[in-house]
Write a protein that holds these residues in place. Structure first.
Motif, short mmCIF file in Angstrom:
data_model
loop_
_atom_site.label_atom_id
_atom_site.label_comp_id
_atom_site.label_asym_id
_atom_site.label_seq_id
_atom_site.Cartn_x
_atom_site.Cartn_y
_atom_site.Cartn_z
N ALA A 28 57.12 39.57 61.09
CA ALA A 28 57.85 38.08 60.93
C ALA A 28 58.01 37.65 59.76
O ALA A 28 59.10 36.98 59.52
N ILE A 31 61.01 39.50 58.33
CA ILE A 31 62.36 38.68 58.90
C ILE A 31 62.71 37.20 58.59
O ILE A 31 63.88 37.03 57.87
N PHE A 32 61.36 36.51 58.25
CA PHE A 32 61.84 35.28 57.97
C PHE A 32 62.33 35.33 56.32
O PHE A 32 63.25 34.48 56.22
N LEU A 34 64.04 37.40 54.99
CA LEU A 34 65.24 37.79 55.10
C LEU A 34 66.22 36.88 55.28
O LEU A 34 67.28 36.60 54.62
N ALA A 35 65.98 36.09 56.42
CA ALA A 35 66.84 34.90 56.52
C ALA A 35 66.95 33.84 55.14
O ALA A 35 67.87 33.18 54.98
N ASN A 36 65.64 33.70 54.64
CA ASN A 36 65.78 32.80 53.42
C ASN A 36 66.57 33.07 52.40
O ASN A 36 67.07 32.24 51.74
N THR A 38 69.56 34.81 52.86
CA THR A 38 70.63 35.23 53.09
C THR A 38 71.72 34.07 52.55
O THR A 38 72.76 34.38 51.97
N VAL A 39 71.32 32.81 52.95
CA VAL A 39 72.47 31.71 52.50
C VAL A 39 72.72 31.86 50.87
O VAL A 39 73.74 31.53 50.38
N ILE A 42 75.12 34.48 50.02
CA ILE A 42 76.51 34.13 50.50
C ILE A 42 76.92 33.26 49.52
O ILE A 42 77.99 33.35 49.04
N GLN A 184 63.84 15.46 60.15
CA GLN A 184 65.16 16.33 60.16
C GLN A 184 65.97 15.49 58.73
O GLN A 184 66.89 16.16 58.28
#
Lengths: 270, 280
Positions: A28, A31-32, A34-36, A38-39, A42, A184
């Motif tokens: 996990a 994967i976390f 990897l998401a971190n 990505t942006v 980009i 939020q």
């Protein structure tokens, strides 16, 4: 034994226990992370394209590249995710059992924060290394060790700052039923003002004075700027001073609010 | 009196009847979701507000970028704003119809809820992918349409009927393709047990859809067209509206969508074989 050393020992023990427990989710974490990244990647590609197609940015390609490669690491290192959990503990009366213990509930959150970041490092550093290697020809790498030391100190201060802001927001749960909207709001405001979406150097010139001096700059952007930018000695010193000042200021406010909250606290079921 | 031994009318007389029954079932799911939403009005308002703030925030990088230049690789600011609108529509549709389900995939598998689903007289894959609907997220689709129209007007684009048809079909293909990719990632739960963070990776990769395909290096473009086909959901529909696209890419999109559906179907069948109930 004084309170500080005792608390440090508690944190150390709890961190070790958390690490043992969290190691179960090794997959996990990968994967976390990897998401971190990505942006940031980009964004990196987008701004490099803009530069290559002739956009007149106030910074060069090296700055943009270094900034986004380091961004994923710094946002992870200075992040805090406790506000929601702490607010729940206050609302559900879980705080009660901690009040009779010899250490604060916050110690548990420090241990959780430190242990998760420790485990995330193992997943994140190799990924950043690969991106770094791909873009190695256009990276800004300061030669002197002093800069890297400042970078480390600044990340530590940034992490403390984010953590205290989180305590401050969660403490409002002593008086409010639901702080999730506030959490939020902080996430949304911080993502722009900390430089996690766009480097603050690219913000329009009319916003300069405000953007450069608000506290969120010191949670992400400033540590990255130490490595990526050409900050002069003077600017470095001023920046660190501001950062330290904000840490002390927010710690004081958080402390006042937290202890006022403890006095106002009447547990559910107690 | 009817007993278990009595002759009953079969549930589905043929393949078409079966599809029709699932469609009717889905309509019931939707009606139920609408009724449910009327009970949670605060949820509706919060979703609307958060969606608007996120939309505004998502445009910030684009606005800053076009503060330094007037066009990037042939895309003007107005066209990229139209693209952000399409992106908002797509993410809104995914958040409405797909995300509430795929985010539950781990619980379905680890808590044994799948057992109950397998006993029902519906396609289990249909049920797991489309059972839950978050109606409030449709507000983001509405705001996306507004942004798209603003972008098109600013860019001076007046699409004809054919262009709109192309864009709608491409957007539909994009939705199917993205759902298939996310489903495939979630079905890995059969082998990996916990896949909760997969949703984060998916949504973060989706962010690439905020920008036109040509803003990325060639290798990344290929990835975003065929491996993680977000290009079909955002870039191609906007190009179609601008009249820059023929029917060729539409055909490719439909072909890819069919192939993706078949592959996911296959993966689901394969995964079910390895499933050993969590409760027994």
């Amino acid at each position: 034994m004084n309170a500080v050393t005792r608390n440090l020992r508690v944190v150390r023990r709890m961190t070790a226990a958390e690490i043992a427990q969290q190691s179960v989710y090794r997959g996990a974490w990968i994967i976390f992370m990897l998401a971190n990244i990505t942006v940031p990647i980009i964004s990196l590609l987008i701004w490099r394209t803009a530069l290559a197609s002739g956009a007149e940015l106030p910074v060069d390609e090296r700055y943009v590249t270094t900034y986004f490669v380091l961004l994923g690491f710094v946002t992870m290192a200075t992040s805090s995710w406790m506000a929601g959990f702490l607010a729940t503990d206050i609302r559900m009366g879980k705080l009660s059992s901690w009040m009779v213990r010899p250490a604060s509930l916050l110690v548990g959150f420090v241990a959780n924060n430190v242990s998760e970041k420790f485990l995330k490092l193992f997943a994140l550093v190799p990924m950043i290394g690969i991106v770094w290697w791909i873009f190695r020809d256009s990276m800004n790498i300061p030669a002197d060790a002093g800069r890297w030391l400042l970078f480390a100190v600044s990340i530590l201060l940034g992490a403390v700052l984010v953590f205290t802001i989180d305590i401050l927001i969660a403490s409002l749960a002593f008086w409010m039923d639901d702080v999730s909207a506030l959490v939020q709001a902080r996430v949304i405001v911080a993502s722009v003002l900390s430089g996690a979406v766009v480097p603050l150097a690219l913000m329009p010139s009319w916003s300069r004075g405000f953007v450069d001096h608000q506290p969120f700059r010191y949670t992400v952007s400033f540590p990255v700027e130490i490595v990526a930018g050409q900050l002069s000695g003077r600017e470095l010193l001023a920046g660190l001073g501001f950062q330290l000042g904000y840490v002390v200021l927010f710690a004081l406010i958080a402390r006042v609010v937290w202890s006022a909250g403890i006095r106002a606290y009447s547990a559910v079921g107690a | 009196m009817t007993t278990y031994f009595a002759d009953r009318r079969p549930l589905d007389r043929n393949w078409l009847h079966r599809q029709w029954r699932h469609l009717r079932l889905w309509r019931r799911f939707f009606a139920q979701a609408v009724v449910r939403e009327t009970h949670f009005r605060a949820h509706f308002v919060t979703t609307l507000l958060v969606g608007l703030v996120q939309l505004g925030l998502g445009i910030v990088p684009t606005l800053l970028l076009f503060g330094f230049t007037t066009e990037v690789h042939g895309w003007s600011r107005a066209e990229v704003i139209a693209l952000v609108g399409v992106f908002q529509i797509v993410t809104g549709l995914i958040a409405t119809f797909v995300a509430p389900n795929l985010n539950r995939m781990t619980t379905y598998l680890t808590e044994g809820e799948l057992d109950g689903v397998l006993l029902r007289p519906v396609s289990s894959q249909f049920y797991l992918t489309l059972r839950w609907i978050n109606v409030a997220e449709l507000t983001n689709v509405a705001s996306g349409i507004v942004v798209l129209v603003i972008g098109l007007v600013q860019a001076g684009i007046v699409p004809g009927v054919a262009q709109v048809a192309q864009a709608v079909v491409l957007l539909g293909c994009g939705l199917v393709l993205l759902t298939a990719v996310w489903s495939a990632m979630s079905f890995l739960a059969f082998w990996l047990q916990s896949v909760n963070p997969i949703g984060f990776v998916f949504l973060n990769l989706m962010e690439a859809g905020r920008y036109p395909l040509v803003f990325f290096p060639v290798a990344v473009r290929t990835f975003l067209t065929f491996a993680f086909p977000v290009a079909f959901a955002t870039t191609f529909p906007v190009q179609a509206l601008a009249g820059d696209l023929g029917w060729g890419p539409v055909a490719v999109g439909i072909g890819l969508a069919v192939v993706a559906l078949l592959l996911v179907r296959l993966l689901w069948r394969r995964g079910l074989l390895t499933y050993s109930s969590a409760s027994s």
